[in-house]
Scaffold this motif. Structure first.
Motif, PDB file in Angstrom:
ATOM      1  N   ARG A  86      80.212  99.950  69.315  1.00 55.27           N
ATOM      2  CA  ARG A  86      81.292  99.342  69.892  1.00 55.27           C
ATOM      3  C   ARG A  86      81.333  98.024  70.051  1.00 55.27           C
ATOM      4  NH1 ARG A  86      82.193 104.302  74.060  1.00 55.27           N
ATOM      5  NH2 ARG A  86      80.053 103.700  74.605  1.00 55.27           N
ATOM      6  N   ALA A  87      79.949  97.495  70.218  1.00 54.17           N
ATOM      7  CA  ALA A  87      79.827  95.837  70.306  1.00 54.17           C
ATOM      8  C   ALA A  87      80.026  95.419  68.841  1.00 54.17           C
ATOM      9  CB  ALA A  87      78.412  95.695  70.309  1.00 54.17           C
TER      10      ALA A  87
ATOM     11  N   GLY B  85      81.403  84.124  65.820  1.00 48.21           N
ATOM     12  CA  GLY B  85      80.253  83.523  66.222  1.00 48.21           C
ATOM     13  C   GLY B  85      79.972  83.540  67.647  1.00 48.21           C
ATOM     14  N   ALA B  86      81.072  83.361  68.514  1.00 46.82           N
ATOM     15  CA  ALA B  86      80.946  83.122  70.254  1.00 46.82           C
ATOM     16  C   ALA B  86      80.918  84.582  70.433  1.00 46.82           C
ATOM     17  CB  ALA B  86      82.424  82.870  70.508  1.00 46.82           C
ATOM     18  N   ALA B  87      81.331  85.723  69.769  1.00 48.75           N
ATOM     19  CA  ALA B  87      81.082  86.793  70.164  1.00 48.75           C
ATOM     20  C   ALA B  87      79.428  87.470  69.976  1.00 48.75           C
ATOM     21  CB  ALA B  87      82.074  87.847  69.568  1.00 48.75           C
ATOM     22  N   ALA B  88      79.037  86.946  68.987  1.00 53.30           N
ATOM     23  CA  ALA B  88      77.553  87.438  68.426  1.00 53.30           C
ATOM     24  C   ALA B  88      76.523  86.658  69.550  1.00 53.30           C
ATOM     25  CB  ALA B  88      77.146  86.977  67.140  1.00 53.30           C
ATOM     26  N   ALA B  89      77.056  85.383  69.764  1.00 50.09           N
ATOM     27  CA  ALA B  89      76.300  84.794  70.699  1.00 50.09           C
ATOM     28  C   ALA B  89      76.312  85.278  72.140  1.00 50.09           C
ATOM     29  CB  ALA B  89      76.840  83.429  70.738  1.00 50.09           C
ATOM     30  N   ALA B  90      77.414  85.681  72.685  1.00 50.23           N
ATOM     31  CA  ALA B  90      77.462  86.240  73.832  1.00 50.23           C
ATOM     32  C   ALA B  90      76.870  87.654  74.032  1.00 50.23           C
ATOM     33  CB  ALA B  90      79.066  86.275  74.444  1.00 50.23           C
TER      34      ALA B  90
ATOM     35  N   GLU C  70      71.854  92.957  80.043  1.00 47.05           N
ATOM     36  CA  GLU C  70      72.768  93.784  80.587  1.00 47.05           C
ATOM     37  C   GLU C  70      73.072  95.055  79.452  1.00 47.05           C
ATOM     38  OE1 GLU C  70      76.868  91.757  81.395  1.00 47.05           O
ATOM     39  OE2 GLU C  70      75.497  90.154  80.937  1.00 47.05           O
ATOM     40  N   ASP C  71      73.737  96.099  79.799  1.00 43.46           N
ATOM     41  CA  ASP C  71      73.891  97.170  78.717  1.00 43.46           C
ATOM     42  C   ASP C  71      75.062  96.920  77.773  1.00 43.46           C
ATOM     43  OD1 ASP C  71      74.282  99.555  77.331  1.00 43.46           O
ATOM     44  OD2 ASP C  71      73.543 100.879  78.884  1.00 43.46           O
ATOM     45  N   ILE C  72      75.029  96.453  76.651  1.00 40.59           N
ATOM     46  CA  ILE C  72      76.040  95.873  75.949  1.00 40.59           C
ATOM     47  C   ILE C  72      76.671  97.388  75.265  1.00 40.59           C
ATOM     48  CG2 ILE C  72      75.566  93.709  75.694  1.00 40.59           C
ATOM     49  CD1 ILE C  72      74.439  94.286  72.965  1.00 40.59           C
ATOM     50  N   GLY C  73      76.302  98.405  75.640  1.00 41.99           N
ATOM     51  CA  GLY C  73      76.920  99.803  75.072  1.00 41.99           C
ATOM     52  C   GLY C  73      78.177 100.119  75.868  1.00 41.99           C
ATOM     53  N   TYR C  74      78.158  99.650  77.230  1.00 42.45           N
ATOM     54  CA  TYR C  74      79.247 100.122  78.111  1.00 42.45           C
ATOM     55  C   TYR C  74      80.440  99.233  77.691  1.00 42.45           C
ATOM     56  CZ  TYR C  74      76.051 102.549  81.397  1.00 42.45           C
ATOM     57  OH  TYR C  74      75.280 103.412  81.748  1.00 42.45           O
TER      58      TYR C  74
ATOM     59  N   ILE D 261      83.034  90.715  78.396  1.00 43.04           N
ATOM     60  CA  ILE D 261      82.394  89.635  77.170  1.00 43.04           C
ATOM     61  C   ILE D 261      83.589  89.169  76.121  1.00 43.04           C
ATOM     62  CG2 ILE D 261      80.911  89.404  75.031  1.00 43.04           C
ATOM     63  CD1 ILE D 261      78.807  90.912  76.557  1.00 43.04           C
ATOM     64  N   GLY D 262      84.331  90.002  75.832  1.00 45.89           N
ATOM     65  CA  GLY D 262      85.463  89.619  75.101  1.00 45.89           C
ATOM     66  C   GLY D 262      86.424  88.678  75.814  1.00 45.89           C
TER      67      GLY D 262
END
Length: 191
Positions: A96-97, A111-116, A126-130, A137-138
């Motif tokens: 999902r990320a 680029g902003a998404a990857a950096a964040a 943080e669990d970026i799978g949730y 983040i979006g």
């Protein structure tokens, strides 16, 4: 200059490489349009992820996992990255990320998404799978909550991620960046 980067946002070497690429571009006074493309390190990871300790013990063995974290923490510090391995509880499924990054790419925010995502996972633990973390983040990078939520549920984006990863796996080589006429292998520090 356009650069396509196949990366996973739970790969510490990818985060280090991102920092080094940014620095190298700045040192050379060059601009680049970077497209962040998906490459899941663990495409078979359960959707809910798993405990980091279990994952790392299976993959590397507990002792080796600790050594790798220690080494990467030192390397990260030299690159301005404060890895928070000691606070990470889970290793997420990153599908999902990658779907969020794909939507962000379309909006000029890849680029902003990857950096964040790198920062959230590696420095904030943080669990970026949730999904709720991904939606937050979006919105922080400029997508609407509705757009971020839609991206995480979009079967077309999921197909894009899977197909792009399949294409990447079929590539025989990745062209390393050239600097000063030399080929640079891996994300080595600039001199």
């Amino acid at each position: 200059m356009k650069i396509a980067i196949y990366s996973d946002v739970i790969c510490p070497w990818c985060y280090v490489g991102k920092r080094r690429l940014e620095r190298a571009l700045a040192e050379e006074g060059r601009q680049a349009e970077i497209e962040w493309l998906p490459f899941e390190l663990n495409p078979d990871m359960p959707r809910e992820g798993m405990t980091r300790a279990e994952y790392r013990a299976r993959k590397f063995g507990a002792r080796r996992a600790d050594e790798l974290d220690r080494d990467m923490t030192a390397l990260g510090a030299s690159e301005g990255i404060a890895f928070a391995f000691d606070r990470m509880a889970r290793t997420p499924n990153t599908r999902r990320a990658h779907m969020l990054i794909a939507r962000a790419n379309a909006a000029g925010l890849g680029g902003a998404a990857a950096a964040a995502l790198f920062r959230a996972y590696f420095e904030k633990a943080e669990d970026i799978g949730y999904p709720q973390v991904l939606v937050r983040i979006g919105t922080e990078i400029g997508l609407s909550a509705a757009d971020a939520e839609a991206a995480l549920a979009d079967p077309e984006l999921e197909r894009f991620v899977v197909e792009t990863e399949r294409e990447a796996a079929g590539l025989r080589t990745f062209r390393p960046p050239r600097r000063g006429g030399r080929i640079r292998r891996r994300a080595r520090p600039s001199r």
